[in-house]
Enzyme design. Structure first.
Site, PDB file in Angstrom:
ATOM      1  N   ILE A 121       0.602  -1.032  -0.306  1.00  0.00           N
ATOM      2  CA  ILE A 121      -0.107   0.078   0.468  1.00  0.00           C
ATOM      3  C   ILE A 121       0.741   1.108  -0.212  1.00  0.00           C
ATOM      4  CG2 ILE A 121      -1.807   1.273   1.151  1.00  0.00           C
ATOM      5  CD1 ILE A 121      -2.749  -1.151   2.379  1.00  0.00           C
ATOM      6  N   CYS A 122       0.392   2.100  -0.914  1.00  0.00           N
ATOM      7  CA  CYS A 122       1.460   3.428  -1.526  1.00  0.00           C
ATOM      8  C   CYS A 122       2.983   3.102  -1.118  1.00  0.00           C
ATOM      9  CB  CYS A 122       1.172   4.418   0.127  1.00  0.00           C
ATOM     10  SG  CYS A 122       1.347   6.227  -0.233  1.00  0.00           S
ATOM     11  N   THR A 123       3.439   3.646   0.593  1.00  0.00           N
ATOM     12  CA  THR A 123       5.185   3.599  -0.311  1.00  0.00           C
ATOM     13  C   THR A 123       6.325   2.392   0.580  1.00  0.00           C
ATOM     14  OG1 THR A 123       5.781   4.314   1.643  1.00  0.00           O
ATOM     15  CG2 THR A 123       5.696   5.646  -0.816  1.00  0.00           C
TER      16      THR A 123
END
Length: 345
Positions: A121-123
């Site tokens: 998720i995301c970074t």
């Protein structure tokens, strides 16, 4: 003796999702897998997933907020996972700066078994990339980090324009709320649209968001007098089974075709034609899962006209034929179980 063995043994019939909590994590993202997967149930009300959290060591894990979270399990839990989720962290250190895992993080990831599904998720995608899991794969991350991500990991095929990517056993999402989109996609892939839609309803989020990150990237604020394309989209959804013309869509917003096309892409991230095809595939999915209509009728109801056109678009979007999709998810609905080969969707 490992602490989780005895307590969790009774739940091992469910697909086990293990979330890796790293120092500096975002509490919102940590909660997404628990909320989405935790609401997925079969027809008898039994949980379809078991969601657990681990850290690099048991104990408190500092977040980016003014509190820590208490994590009971250490990295050994990763060895029991069917799916591993890595949320974002603002303190990735050498991972973010040098594309290098710390010894502790490398040792933790080494517990992951071959064939385990990996999700970021995301970074959190930086962790998967630094471990080599994304080499040669299509992946995404938050649009503000995409250029840096690509420079740091040139072997990864970064797509900064999408909300999430699905490369079979490796899936990545863009920033924050896109993790919800990805987890709903996984539920839909594993158990069908009906289960995912019910999870979305209970979570009070849309089961599917149109477009990609393009709609969220900073750009000049549009003139307030310009209308959106919402009315045109609502008009289309009532007429998916009919031939649809761009000029008629533009007429719903009192725009020229050129202006409407530009505004539609700005708002949704895709062209009107691409959006219509996507909506028709979604309607076809529901009909394939929930009815026994013959393929020709499914094609007509979804707006594809012919079974051949239906087959072409479903295969291109879902990676399987309409017949195979129906067989998998109709049988899955009847038995209350998971698709036999969910990674193929």
């Amino acid at each position: 003796m490992v602490r989780y063995d005895r307590a969790m043994e009774s739940k091992r019939n469910a697909h086990r999702v293990v979330v890796l909590a790293l120092t500096g994590l975002l509490p919102f993202e940590l909660g997404i897998p628990h909320r989405i997967f935790g609401r997925a149930k079969d027809a008898a009300g039994r949980p379809l997933y078991e969601i657990l959290t681990c850290g690099l060591a048991p104990g408190p894990v500092r977040t980016d907020a003014d509190f820590a979270v208490q994590v009971e399990h250490g990295p050994e839990l990763l060895a029991t996972a069917d799916t591993v989720v890595v949320p974002a962290s603002y303190e990735l250190g050498p991972v973010y700066e040098e594309a290098r895992l710390t010894p502790e993080l490398a040792a933790a990831l080494a517990y992951i078994r071959s064939g385990t599904r990996l999700v970021s998720i995301c970074t959190g995608g930086y962790v998967l990339a630094a471990a080599g899991f994304l080499d040669g794969r299509r992946a995404t991350t938050h649009w503000a980090s995409a250029e840096h991500f690509q420079r740091l990991f040139p072997a990864v095929k970064v797509d900064a324009g999408v909300l999430y990517t699905d490369d079979g056993d490796v899936l990545t999402s863009a920033g924050v709320a896109a993790g919800i989109d990805l987890c709903l996609h996984i539920v839909r892939r594993d158990h069908g649209a009906a289960v995912a839609n019910e999870v979305a309803r209970r979570t009070v989020v849309p089961p599917h968001r149109d477009g990609g990150q393009a709609q969220f990237i900073e750009r000049p604020v549009p003139e307030p007098q310009l209308a959106s394309t919402t009315a045109a989209r609502a008009w289309v959804l009532d007429r998916l089974h009919e031939p649809l013309r761009l000029v008629d869509m533009a007429r719903q917003e009192a725009m020229s075709v050129r202006t409407f096309t530009r505004r539609f892409r700005e708002e949704s991230g895709v062209s009107p034609g691409e959006w219509i095809v996507g909506q028709r595939v979604e309607r076809a999915r529901r009909l394939l899962e929930q009815t026994d209509l013959p393929m020709e009728q499914v094609a007509r109801e979804a707006g594809f006209g012919t079974a051949q056109s239906l087959r072409k678009h479903v295969q291109a979007t879902l990676g399987v034929s309409p017949t195979a999709y129906r067989r998998t998810f109709r049988e899955n609905t009847a038995t209350g179980g998971a698709a036999e080969h969910p990674a193929s969707f």
